[in-house]
Motif scaffolding. Structure first.
Motif, mmCIF file in Angstrom:
data_model
loop_
_atom_site.group_PDB
_atom_site.id
_atom_site.type_symbol
_atom_site.label_atom_id
_atom_site.label_comp_id
_atom_site.label_asym_id
_atom_site.label_seq_id
_atom_site.Cartn_x
_atom_site.Cartn_y
_atom_site.Cartn_z
ATOM 1 N N ARG A 54 3.951 -6.054 -0.375
ATOM 2 C CA ARG A 54 5.016 -5.111 -0.050
ATOM 3 C C ARG A 54 4.389 -3.789 0.401
ATOM 4 N N GLU A 55 4.007 -3.725 1.666
ATOM 5 C CA GLU A 55 3.409 -2.521 2.237
ATOM 6 C C GLU A 55 3.606 -2.564 3.738
ATOM 7 N N THR A 56 3.802 -1.384 4.327
ATOM 8 C CA THR A 56 3.879 -1.279 5.778
ATOM 9 C C THR A 56 3.722 0.189 6.169
ATOM 10 N N PRO A 57 3.097 0.501 7.277
ATOM 11 C CA PRO A 57 2.360 -0.406 8.157
ATOM 12 C C PRO A 57 1.043 -0.824 7.522
ATOM 13 N N LEU A 58 0.383 -1.785 8.145
ATOM 14 C CA LEU A 58 -0.873 -2.331 7.631
ATOM 15 C C LEU A 58 -2.029 -1.910 8.528
ATOM 16 N N HIS A 59 -3.157 -1.541 7.914
ATOM 17 C CA HIS A 59 -4.347 -1.253 8.726
ATOM 18 C C HIS A 59 -5.248 -2.486 8.738
ATOM 19 N N HIS B 32 -6.334 -4.065 5.402
ATOM 20 C CA HIS B 32 -5.290 -4.861 4.747
ATOM 21 C C HIS B 32 -5.220 -6.255 5.371
ATOM 22 N N PRO C 254 5.217 -11.778 2.706
ATOM 23 C CA PRO C 254 5.913 -10.494 2.571
ATOM 24 C C PRO C 254 7.427 -10.721 2.471
ATOM 25 N N VAL D 161 10.371 -10.532 3.801
ATOM 26 C CA VAL D 161 10.999 -10.287 5.100
ATOM 27 C C VAL D 161 12.341 -11.007 5.110
#
Length: 195
Positions: free
Chosen positions: A126-131, A134, A150, A152
């Motif tokens: 549960r994270e956004t945006p992703l680098h 990640h 995720p 979604v």
């Protein structure tokens, strides 16, 4: 070999989205699957912001609950047979600990054991945006056998509330263990009660 007992380890980490872990515990109870909960301290803090339950109320949803530092608890051993483990939600920190094998808590140790025993590990990251870091970590975990899932939403289910979105996403996550809660609207199928 006999099939594993109908039990699932549920991890809840400190990422936003504790409602997914709550719903999964409720669904497991509804279908008679034994739940084993491990919740991080950060999850308890996040739960305080998000509600709707207190940590004690959330723990009461599980059949068995373990302190985060109980490194000798049943889920820390490969001989404790389960269907696998789901971390819902899964923070980037928790995901990273699992990927490196640096298991500083029962939550990450249980996930590591799940992988080494070749059982299903589902991470609702549960994270956004992703680098790029990640994404590399997710690739490493996928190559190790984890499923990155995720939360979604599936809008084809025609949700009319946040509760509908959570129900559908949690149901899809449990599908990954072959568990059907009977409430999921599936693509190409009529809604429940129609047909």
């Amino acid at each position: 070999m006999t099939p594993p007992p109908s039990r699932l380890i549920v991890g809840i980490s400190g990422a936003s989205g504790s409602v997914y872990g709550i719903r999964i515990l409720q669904m497991l109870r509804r279908i008679g699957v034994e739940s084993h909960l491990v919740m991080s301290r950060a999850a308890e803090i996040t739960l305080g912001y998000e509600g709707p339950l207190t940590p004690a109320e959330l723990r009461a949803l599980a059949d068995h609950c373990y302190p985060i530092d109980a490194i000798g608890a049943a889920p820390a051993s490969g001989s404790f047979r389960t269907l696998g483990m789901i971390v819902a939600p899964c923070s980037i920190r928790t995901m990273s600990e699992i990927a490196t094998g640096v298991t500083a808590s029962l939550l990450t140790r249980a996930a590591d054991v799940t992988l080494k025993e070749r059982r299903r590990l589902v991470l609702m990251v549960r994270e956004t945006p992703l680098h790029a870091g990640h994404l590399r970590t997710m690739l490493n975990l996928t190559e190790m056998g984890a499923v990155i899932a995720p939360p979604v939403p599936g809008f084809y289910a025609r949700p009319t509330s946040l509760d509908d979105l959570v129900e559908h996403t949690a149901g899809r996550a449990l599908d990954l263990f072959g568990l059907d809660c009977g409430t999921l609207r599936r693509w190409g199928e009529p809604p429940a009660g129609e047909g």
